[in-house]
Design a protein around this motif. Structure first.
Motif, mmCIF file in Angstrom:
data_model
loop_
_atom_site.group_PDB
_atom_site.id
_atom_site.type_symbol
_atom_site.label_atom_id
_atom_site.label_comp_id
_atom_site.label_asym_id
_atom_site.label_seq_id
_atom_site.Cartn_x
_atom_site.Cartn_y
_atom_site.Cartn_z
ATOM 1 N N ARG A 277 0.860 -1.192 0.000
ATOM 2 C CA ARG A 277 0.000 0.000 0.000
ATOM 3 C C ARG A 277 0.891 1.235 0.000
ATOM 4 N N TYR A 278 0.814 2.026 -1.056
ATOM 5 C CA TYR A 278 1.655 3.222 -1.085
ATOM 6 C C TYR A 278 0.945 4.349 -1.813
ATOM 7 N N ARG A 279 1.441 5.563 -1.527
ATOM 8 C CA ARG A 279 0.954 6.716 -2.275
ATOM 9 C C ARG A 279 2.130 7.647 -2.494
ATOM 10 N N PHE A 280 2.017 8.463 -3.537
ATOM 11 C CA PHE A 280 3.094 9.411 -3.808
ATOM 12 C C PHE A 280 2.899 10.682 -2.980
ATOM 13 N N GLY A 281 3.991 11.148 -2.389
ATOM 14 C CA GLY A 281 3.973 12.424 -1.692
ATOM 15 C C GLY A 281 4.994 13.347 -2.350
ATOM 16 N N PRO A 282 5.178 14.533 -1.780
ATOM 17 C CA PRO A 282 6.159 15.449 -2.361
ATOM 18 C C PRO A 282 7.587 14.957 -2.154
ATOM 19 N N ARG A 283 8.509 15.510 -2.921
ATOM 20 C CA ARG A 283 9.933 15.211 -2.723
ATOM 21 C C ARG A 283 10.350 15.611 -1.318
ATOM 22 N N ARG A 284 11.370 14.935 -0.787
ATOM 23 C CA ARG A 284 11.969 15.339 0.497
ATOM 24 C C ARG A 284 13.206 16.157 0.177
ATOM 25 N N SER A 285 13.421 17.249 0.910
ATOM 26 C CA SER A 285 14.598 18.039 0.573
ATOM 27 C C SER A 285 15.862 17.255 0.922
ATOM 28 N N GLY A 286 16.880 17.429 0.112
ATOM 29 C CA GLY A 286 18.145 16.737 0.367
ATOM 30 C C GLY A 286 18.184 15.314 -0.161
ATOM 31 N N ASP A 287 17.150 14.891 -0.892
ATOM 32 C CA ASP A 287 17.157 13.550 -1.492
ATOM 33 C C ASP A 287 17.635 13.661 -2.940
ATOM 34 N N PRO A 288 18.859 13.234 -3.233
ATOM 35 C CA PRO A 288 19.306 13.292 -4.624
ATOM 36 C C PRO A 288 18.550 12.262 -5.473
ATOM 37 N N PRO A 289 18.410 12.505 -6.779
ATOM 38 C CA PRO A 289 17.673 11.550 -7.623
ATOM 39 C C PRO A 289 18.295 10.153 -7.578
ATOM 40 N N ALA A 290 19.622 10.076 -7.651
ATOM 41 C CA ALA A 290 20.259 8.758 -7.708
ATOM 42 C C ALA A 290 21.562 8.766 -6.931
ATOM 43 N N LEU A 291 21.786 7.692 -6.174
ATOM 44 C CA LEU A 291 23.068 7.500 -5.471
ATOM 45 C C LEU A 291 23.513 6.072 -5.743
ATOM 46 N N VAL A 292 24.479 5.945 -6.621
ATOM 47 C CA VAL A 292 24.951 4.610 -6.999
ATOM 48 C C VAL A 292 26.466 4.591 -6.860
#
Ligand SMILES: NC(=O)c1ccc[n+]([C@@H]2O[C@H](COP(=O)([O-])OP(=O)(O)OC[C@H]3O[C@@H](n4cnc5c(N)ncnc54)[C@H](O)[C@@H]3O)[C@@H](O)[C@H]2O)c1
Length: 327
Positions: A277-292
């Motif tokens: 069960r999930y829903r989309f919320g707004p972006r969180r600040s400081g979350d980069p798109p990708a960290l690999v």
């Protein structure tokens, strides 16, 4: 000469307890130091846990002398990014000030080697599109990441001035659980995606996905999930390297491939046989798109290869852990 004893700070926590289980399997000598502010007393084998704070210099010095400690593996820290933003003082005090006290005790006891749990959070928001190498600029964007970078810098200075030899391992997203030992991921509050998604499939919670408009293939954040047993293996190799007199090292630990939030959700649904069960919320600040991670340095310098290369396998072990935790 036979090796000494390994001091494992934070060994009752999630990553530290998996390392301790590996030491048991290998028949290595160790002692766990954990104040149980987080973590679980049952995760540390009976008789091997000293319940105390890393800042208790007198106790740590005496423990190191009595046990013949030659290497410290330092997991103990607070590790919630959000909490570090609302309570930076706690983070700098525990992760930096208390680490300095630990280092003082180690020096007094003549312990010359330390392996430190660093983090991809030290890189902050690196340029997107490329995997992260160790020379990528470290520009953390929250107090947690800054506290980890400060300790890396302190260790480099102590190495130059006092000869305390160190290896800092920058984990990406630790995940999964032991297949053989009665361990599991437990953070309170839980902030990590895989256990949250499992709970949203099998428990009562629902999951908020922070942002679906990132410049990633499906719009959700991409992270590099690394199995805790593979982290444990890297630590064993780091300890060996220090004991053999090898050079200090700063190295990324990840599998070198990213998975998006939606891919994690799909893997959890497949493993659990239930929908998340999930829903989309707004972006969180400081979350980069990708960290690999680019993990080649650890592979080359430690001879380390992650055994868990598929997200499905990592999630399957996380589910095992969840079932252990929930009876
Ligand atoms: N879990 C991850 O994805 C991840 C990623 C990168 C880095 N790390 C780092 O790895 C280490 C372990 O993380 P974890 O997820 O196992 O965390 P955890 O909270 O499960 O374990 C940390 C342990 O340290 C102990 N501790 C904290 N402060 C202490 C103190 N002052 N004295 C004695 N014991 C103390 C806690 O009681 C706990 O058992 C941390 O340093 C964390 O910053 C974790």
């Amino acid at each position: 000469m036979s090796p000494g004893t390994i001091l494992v700070t934070g060994g009752a926590g999630y990553v530290g307890s998996h390392f301790v289980a590996r030491l048991d399997d290998d028949g290595q000598r160790y002692v766990v130091l954990d104040n149980l502010s987080r973590g679980c007393a049952e995760f540390a084998p009976r008789g091997r846990l000293v319940t105390a704070d890393i800042a208790d210099e007198t106790l740590v010095e005496r423990l190191c002398r009595e046990e013949g400690v030659d290497v410290a593996v330092h997991f103990a820290a607070y590790a919630y990014v959000g909490e570090s933003v609302s309570e930076p003082q706690r983070y700098y005090e525990n992760n930096v000030v208390n680490t300095i006290a630990l280092l003082r005790a180690l020096r007094r006891a003549g312990v010359g080697n330390i392996v430190f749990s660093s983090s991809c959070a030290t890189y902050g928001e690196p340029p997107s599109g490329e995997s992260i190498v160790e020379s990528t600029l470290q520009q953390p964007v929250n107090p947690y990441g800054r506290s980890k970078l400060m300790v890396e810098q302190i260790l480099a200075d102590y190495e130059a001035a006092y000869g305390l030899r160190s290896i800092a391992l920058r984990y990406f997203n630790a995940a999964g659980a032991s297949e053989r030992h009665a361990l599991y991921e437990q953070h309170d509050p839980e902030t990590h995606l895989i256990p949250l998604a499992i709970d949203a499939a099998l428990g009562s919670r629902s999951l908020e996905v922070y942002g679906n408009d990132y410049p990633t293939p499906d719009g959700t954040c991409v992270r590099d999930y690394i199995h805790v047993d593979d982290l444990a293996d890297a630590h064993v190799r780091a300890v060996d390297r220090l004991r053999r007199g090898g050079d200090p090292l700063r190295a990324n630990l990840g599998i070198g491939r990213g998975a998006s939030v939606l891919e994690v959700i799909a893997a959890v649904e497949a493993a659990a046989g239930a929908s998340v069960r999930y829903r989309f919320g707004p972006r969180r600040s400081g979350d980069p798109p990708a960290l690999v991670a680019n993990p080649q340095l650890a592979q080359r310098e430690l001879g380390w290869q992650p055994r868990y290369r598929k997200l499905d396998d990592i999630v399957r072990t996380a589910l095992l852990g969840y079932r252990r935790a929930h009876g």
